[in-house]
Design a protein around this motif. Structure first.
Motif, PDB file in Angstrom:
ATOM      1  N   HIS A  95       0.843  -1.195   0.000  1.00  0.00           N
ATOM      2  CA  HIS A  95       0.000   0.000   0.000  1.00  0.00           C
ATOM      3  C   HIS A  95       0.877   1.243   0.000  1.00  0.00           C
ATOM      4  CE1 HIS A  95       1.245  -0.413   4.133  1.00  0.00           C
ATOM      5  NE2 HIS A  95       1.129   0.909   4.197  1.00  0.00           N
ATOM      6  N   SER A 141       6.205  -0.001   0.634  1.00  0.00           N
ATOM      7  CA  SER A 141       7.301  -0.742   1.276  1.00  0.00           C
ATOM      8  C   SER A 141       7.296  -2.180   0.766  1.00  0.00           C
ATOM      9  CB  SER A 141       7.138  -0.741   2.799  1.00  0.00           C
ATOM     10  OG  SER A 141       7.281   0.580   3.270  1.00  0.00           O
ATOM     11  N   HIS A 147       5.334   5.982  -1.067  1.00  0.00           N
ATOM     12  CA  HIS A 147       6.072   4.760  -1.400  1.00  0.00           C
ATOM     13  C   HIS A 147       5.289   3.527  -0.978  1.00  0.00           C
ATOM     14  CE1 HIS A 147       6.996   5.487   2.830  1.00  0.00           C
ATOM     15  NE2 HIS A 147       7.186   4.182   2.915  1.00  0.00           N
TER      16      HIS A 147
HETATM   17  P1  2AM Z   1       6.372   2.334   6.056  1.00  0.00           P
HETATM   18  O1  2AM Z   1       5.792   1.345   5.087  1.00  0.00           O
HETATM   19  O2  2AM Z   1       7.254   3.323   5.408  1.00  0.00           O
HETATM   20  O3  2AM Z   1       6.994   1.666   7.242  1.00  0.00           O
HETATM   21  C1  2AM Z   1       1.421   1.075   8.737  1.00  0.00           C
HETATM   22  O4  2AM Z   1       2.347   0.921   9.755  1.00  0.00           O
HETATM   23  C2  2AM Z   1       1.923   2.025   7.698  1.00  0.00           C
HETATM   24  O5  2AM Z   1       2.099   3.326   8.283  1.00  0.00           O
HETATM   25  C3  2AM Z   1       3.258   1.641   7.075  1.00  0.00           C
HETATM   26  O6  2AM Z   1       3.135   1.726   5.678  1.00  0.00           O
HETATM   27  C4  2AM Z   1       4.243   2.666   7.568  1.00  0.00           C
HETATM   28  O7  2AM Z   1       5.133   3.141   6.621  1.00  0.00           O
HETATM   29  C5  2AM Z   1       3.360   3.823   7.917  1.00  0.00           C
HETATM   30  N1  2AM Z   1       3.950   4.645   8.981  1.00  0.00           N
HETATM   31  C6  2AM Z   1       4.224   5.951   8.893  1.00  0.00           C
HETATM   32  N2  2AM Z   1       4.719   6.425  10.042  1.00  0.00           N
HETATM   33  C7  2AM Z   1       4.801   5.382  10.877  1.00  0.00           C
HETATM   34  C8  2AM Z   1       5.241   5.229  12.216  1.00  0.00           C
HETATM   35  N3  2AM Z   1       5.684   6.254  12.947  1.00  0.00           N
HETATM   36  N4  2AM Z   1       5.181   3.999  12.744  1.00  0.00           N
HETATM   37  C9  2AM Z   1       4.725   2.953  12.018  1.00  0.00           C
HETATM   38  N5  2AM Z   1       4.267   3.039  10.763  1.00  0.00           N
HETATM   39  C10 2AM Z   1       4.306   4.245  10.191  1.00  0.00           C
END
Ligand code: 2AM
Length: 176
Positions: A43, A127, A125
């Protein structure tokens, strides 16, 4: 008091694109790169809300329903590795304004409702790997996938039996 839930707003990837991405990932990265994100969990996060109360979740759900944002498309044509957070990702070199605006409005509503927002600039992005803390050989390019965003959703992140699962709570359409 009811339990808090870990919530975030995001764009999902259609099932066909999820399959294409995980096949490309398997063909282009060694297995030891990191912990691969499950196909169904791919996502683009628009706004991370953190662990929030039911009251806050309801307020943000109401606000999300009032947002008037337009459909947009973006090309997934960029790849990178953030060693600090251990994330290998695909993204876009040219984020459409409609995407930036949607993320910005959701983030500002989140902040107004007391959800701490990072001061880092929004970098849309998907992940692909987590825990990728060693150097990663990044393929020179992605296949330039087109993502048509016609809706956005509120997700709950659940951790059960050693697995993370994102449960879609509600979806809102984007306008023509
Ligand atoms: P990431 O994929 O770059 O890790 C659910 O956790 C989603 O929220 C993930 O896609 C994550 O991004 C994003 N996210 C953004 N800020 C976050 C944080 N402080 N802690 C965990 N997830 C975060």
């Amino acid at each position: 008091m009811s339990a808090e839930r870990r919530l975030f707003f995001a764009l999902s990837l259609p099932a066909k694109l999820q399959k294409q991405v995980i096949k490309w990932r398997a063909d282009n990265f060694p297995a030891e790169t990191g912990r691969p994100v499950a196909a169904a969990n791919l996502h683009i996060t628009l706004a991370f809300l953190g662990e929030i109360s039911e009251l806050k979740a309801q307020a943000l759900t109401r606000v999300a329903g009032r947002i008037q944002a337009k459909k947009f498309s973006l090309t997934l044509d960029d790849i990178g590795h953030w060693p600090g957070s251990g994330v290998v990702w695909i993204g876009t070199k040219r984020a459409p304004n409609a995407l930036l605006q949607l993320a910005s409005v959701l983030r500002s509503h989140a902040a107004r409702n007391g959800c701490h927002q990072t001061t880092l600039p929004f970098h849309p992005h998907v992940s692909l790997y987590r825990s990728a803390t060693r150097p990663v050989a990044i393929p020179p390019a992605t296949p330039q996938w087109l993502l048509e965003a016609t809706e956005f959703s509120l997700y709950e992140s659940q951790y059960e039996k050693g697995r993370t699962r994102y449960r879609c709570l509600q979806t809102w359409p984007l306008a023509d």
